[in-house]
Design a protein around this motif. Sequence first.
Motif, mmCIF file in Angstrom:
data_model
loop_
_atom_site.group_PDB
_atom_site.id
_atom_site.type_symbol
_atom_site.label_atom_id
_atom_site.label_comp_id
_atom_site.label_asym_id
_atom_site.label_seq_id
_atom_site.Cartn_x
_atom_site.Cartn_y
_atom_site.Cartn_z
ATOM 1 N N THR A 158 68.473 3.385 44.725
ATOM 2 C CA THR A 158 68.678 4.771 45.126
ATOM 3 C C THR A 158 67.331 5.353 45.524
ATOM 4 O O THR A 158 66.284 4.746 45.292
ATOM 5 N N VAL A 174 68.574 8.564 57.909
ATOM 6 C CA VAL A 174 69.335 8.580 56.657
ATOM 7 C C VAL A 174 69.126 7.233 55.960
ATOM 8 O O VAL A 174 69.389 6.181 56.547
ATOM 9 N N GLU A 178 73.507 4.157 48.699
ATOM 10 C CA GLU A 178 74.793 4.794 48.418
ATOM 11 C C GLU A 178 74.637 6.114 47.671
ATOM 12 O O GLU A 178 75.582 6.905 47.596
ATOM 13 N N LYS A 179 73.419 6.355 47.130
ATOM 14 C CA LYS A 179 73.205 7.579 46.367
ATOM 15 C C LYS A 179 71.790 8.084 46.581
ATOM 16 O O LYS A 179 70.842 7.299 46.608
ATOM 17 N N VAL A 217 75.319 10.779 53.257
ATOM 18 C CA VAL A 217 75.368 9.987 52.025
ATOM 19 C C VAL A 217 76.361 10.636 51.062
ATOM 20 O O VAL A 217 76.284 11.824 50.766
#
Length: 323
Positions: A158, A174, A178-179, A217
């Motif tokens: 992350t 971006v 995933e987080k 996201v």
Amino acid sequence: MRILKFLLVFLLVISCSRKENHPYTFYYWKTHLKLDQEEKKILDHAPVPYVYTRFFDIDKAAGKFQPVGVITRDKSFQTEKQIVPTVFITNQSMYRISAEEIRFLAKNIHDLVQKKAKEYQLKVNNEIQIDCDWTAGTRNDYFKFLKELKRVSGKEITCTLRLHQVKDKSQTGVPPVEKVYLMCYSTSSPLENSNKNSILDVVTLKNYLSKLEDYPVKKMDVALPIYSWGIVTNHLEKHKLINALSRKDLENPGFKKISDNEIEIIKDGFYFGNFLSKGFKIKVEEISDEQLEEVTRFLEKKIPHFNLIYYQLDSKFVSNRNF
């Protein structure tokens, strides 16, 4: 029928006015891991089962990557929370980095995280968080690094997300994670002459995050500031920071009050570990619970359910807070 309609409207009003509960935890950002009794009590009470713990920084000097400020541990650092290893990487470390260097950096960061977790018997979870203020010029190589770190570690990778990276996402890109963790502070530089609070100016934050709901996201938690500092200004309008000052610290017979959060020194002397001359000014910046509440309510309109991570866990900052 009228009674039924009334009840439905009443329930709707109640549900809309009810404040959303946000589970919280903390960042731990000291090089030497230790907890006093107050810090341990506050951390144990936090509902999120993780504490985000800085393990080391990465910088690049003379063409070589260097770990900086690698953690050590005191026996007082005892917690049931799972540790999320966090690594800060300077943006300059990502300039003109080769594919070979990306592989080298990813492997060595993973190895050092594993080594420190084992050495200090830290109960780490399956996540590594990377903190980097990447820019348009470093985005591609930084994103390649994140992918490589995921490959070599097998962990969930992350990263932090700064305000300008939201507003200017077409330039900064971006990240392939995933987080992300949205850092809702550092809205301006403390070393500039400004009447705004450089830690958090809510109007500035809302401007940066006006299109936050469009950020692609899916999973996002939010980091909020609870730290404070003093900005010292000398006769030449040069600035320096003194960490962890509060308004209470400005109550001193050697100071002349200018406003609620600013003083002028009227007597040369050592203050807060620094020699400060007559005529120097100190402005304290700290964040109120009301400001944090306003930011939280604003974000609720932009993104779905999120946890809060307060920066940072320190008895100087957690005392008298309404968590």
